[in-house]
Design an enzyme around this catalytic site. Sequence first.
Site, PDB file in Angstrom:
ATOM      1  N   PHE A 233      -5.058   3.463  -5.656  1.00  0.00           N
ATOM      2  CA  PHE A 233      -4.294   4.564  -4.469  1.00  0.00           C
ATOM      3  C   PHE A 233      -3.236   5.075  -5.337  1.00  0.00           C
ATOM      4  O   PHE A 233      -2.334   3.874  -5.968  1.00  0.00           O
ATOM      5  CB  PHE A 233      -3.652   3.194  -2.993  1.00  0.00           C
ATOM      6  N   ASP A 234      -2.370   5.514  -4.921  1.00  0.00           N
ATOM      7  CA  ASP A 234      -1.336   5.306  -4.467  1.00  0.00           C
ATOM      8  C   ASP A 234      -0.277   5.240  -3.978  1.00  0.00           C
ATOM      9  O   ASP A 234      -1.470   5.493  -2.686  1.00  0.00           O
ATOM     10  CB  ASP A 234      -0.598   7.134  -4.331  1.00  0.00           C
ATOM     11  N   CYS A 235       0.544   4.675  -3.431  1.00  0.00           N
ATOM     12  CA  CYS A 235       1.488   4.217  -2.320  1.00  0.00           C
ATOM     13  C   CYS A 235       1.874   4.803  -1.944  1.00  0.00           C
ATOM     14  O   CYS A 235       2.083   5.126  -0.392  1.00  0.00           O
ATOM     15  CB  CYS A 235       1.912   2.758  -2.463  1.00  0.00           C
TER      16      CYS A 235
END
Length: 232
Positions: A10-12
């Site tokens: 994931f990107d955050c």
Amino acid sequence: MFDTYDALSFDCYGTLIDWETGIAAVIGPWARRFDSTLTDEQVLVAYADEEARVARETPTMLYPDVLAEAFRATGRKLGYPVPDAEAERLGSSVPDWPAFPDSHDALASLGERFRLIVLSNVDRASFEGSRQRLDIEFDHIITAQDVGSYKPAQRNFDVLTAYARDDGLSLLRVAQSLFHDHVPAKRAGLPGVWINRRHDRPGWGATPDPGQDVRPDWEYPSMAAFAEAARA
């Protein structure tokens, strides 16, 4: 359709944490002190390229300092002064940025089937504040501080893919930003899920234009929709 993957990367910020709301809470009121007609969206667009440039030019700078310098550069672009206290306020604001309402439940559901990995443009201390907001334990975290560069630098994805390879993981990239994530992820050979948080709004907001045509393998308007598809 996701049965062949055992890990999600994931990107955050923009995907799990609402960074546009967090950034606009600081720079929007600042801008309107000088021009009351400026919208949050206009200021975010002015800010987007400055953050990307500062991160690219100073890859080992910690993220709070990147935010502060990008704010100062935005002020120079718009022709308005940015006091150091306000620049530093933006830099220290990451733990205050809200999680999207669906992020926790979606991650909890996905974590029952997949290993959860984060690759994010942030420093360790700031990310811990965001992790507490998400209330999720991730299986592995890779920050820009760890790598010494910021996405979309390919080195960040080299570190991610090396980790997946060493652990024998089949990895899927899940992110909102085409610029920061899906363009370099495609180069790295990673399939991608686009969480298109701005599906109901035109433009790119706090994320720069990707500058090229990129087509993620799947697209969903929210983490909740992606989690539902993954459960199915």
